[in-house]
Design a protein around this motif. Sequence first.
Motif, PDB file in Angstrom:
ATOM      1  N   VAL A  92      -5.530  65.682   0.054  1.00 10.26           N
ATOM      2  CA  VAL A  92      -6.800  65.834   0.749  1.00 10.26           C
ATOM      3  C   VAL A  92      -6.771  65.025   2.041  1.00 10.26           C
ATOM      4  O   VAL A  92      -5.911  64.167   2.237  1.00 10.26           O
ATOM      5  CB  VAL A  92      -7.990  65.385  -0.135  1.00 10.26           C
ATOM      6  N   TYR A  93      -7.717  65.278   2.909  1.00 13.99           N
ATOM      7  CA  TYR A  93      -7.805  64.599   4.191  1.00 13.99           C
ATOM      8  C   TYR A  93      -9.284  64.415   4.538  1.00 13.99           C
ATOM      9  O   TYR A  93     -10.162  65.082   3.966  1.00 13.99           O
ATOM     10  CB  TYR A  93      -7.087  65.416   5.283  1.00 13.99           C
ATOM     11  N   PRO A  94      -9.592  63.520   5.466  1.00 14.79           N
ATOM     12  CA  PRO A  94     -10.999  63.249   5.773  1.00 14.79           C
ATOM     13  C   PRO A  94     -11.625  64.351   6.609  1.00 14.79           C
ATOM     14  O   PRO A  94     -10.967  64.962   7.454  1.00 14.79           O
ATOM     15  CB  PRO A  94     -10.937  61.932   6.558  1.00 14.79           C
ATOM     16  N   ILE A  95     -12.906  64.596   6.366  1.00 17.11           N
ATOM     17  CA  ILE A  95     -13.690  65.488   7.209  1.00 17.11           C
ATOM     18  C   ILE A  95     -14.300  64.623   8.305  1.00 17.11           C
ATOM     19  O   ILE A  95     -15.229  63.859   8.066  1.00 17.11           O
ATOM     20  CB  ILE A  95     -14.792  66.197   6.408  1.00 17.11           C
ATOM     21  N   GLY A  96     -13.762  64.710   9.502  1.00 15.38           N
ATOM     22  CA  GLY A  96     -14.200  63.826  10.569  1.00 15.38           C
ATOM     23  C   GLY A  96     -13.649  62.427  10.341  1.00 15.38           C
ATOM     24  O   GLY A  96     -12.735  62.213   9.546  1.00 15.38           O
ATOM     25  N   ARG A  97     -14.233  61.470  11.048  1.00 15.55           N
ATOM     26  CA  ARG A  97     -13.730  60.098  10.966  1.00 15.55           C
ATOM     27  C   ARG A  97     -14.867  59.098  10.989  1.00 15.55           C
ATOM     28  O   ARG A  97     -15.981  59.412  11.384  1.00 15.55           O
ATOM     29  CB  ARG A  97     -12.788  59.797  12.150  1.00 15.55           C
TER      30      ARG A  97
END
Length: 230
Positions: A92-97
């Motif tokens: 998974v990866y972040p939605i935005g920062r």
Amino acid sequence: MRLAKYLSHCGVCSRRQASRLIEAAEVTVNGHPANHIDHVTEADHILVSGQLVEGPAPKQLYMYHKPVGIDCKLRPDDPSSLSHYLPPGERVYPIGRLDKDSHGLLLLTNDGELCNRLIHPKHHQEKEYRVVVDRPFDAQFCDRMSAGVPVDGVITQACRVEPVAADTFTIVLRQGLNRQIRKMARYCGYRVVDLYRVRIANLKLDPQVLPAGHFQPIAMTELKLEEEEK
């Protein structure tokens, strides 16, 4: 399906990041350097940074309580990178920062289309923050912030700003400019000393339930997004 869309559909990264990887020659299709106009299927042999893309994965969504000091850029060689704090076994990866110096709610997913719906400017999903500045402010400060101020050559969109203490306010944005709140406050003569994201769309962070540094899986149906304005 277009290659960038396919990579996001497989949970590799967002569509925007997929385009960057293609541009950087990090993607091959059937042994050849990928092109932005390539169309692919599950039968194609696709590598991203040398790793095989194995096709669409079940969609995952997590709430993560990001502490101060964690960098949202996924850099395995950086000990402070979020890549070392992701749920084990999940891609998974972040939605935005959130800035490294900021903390609070971060959403993690492998759903590229969901990521696009949350961060693309045309969709305008609400994000709420609690902000502490370096000295007390007055009502004029809140009015000025909410009306919009110059940031990186553009005027920020009107937003909701409510005081909660002499040096603390909440702000609800539908934009996502780089370090936007810090730059808005600086323009008004204040320095942000603490920035905490409380909410994204309808998902609100409860630190009693989800302490800093922890994450929890949530059902896709728990996230309610506002429909795009016609």
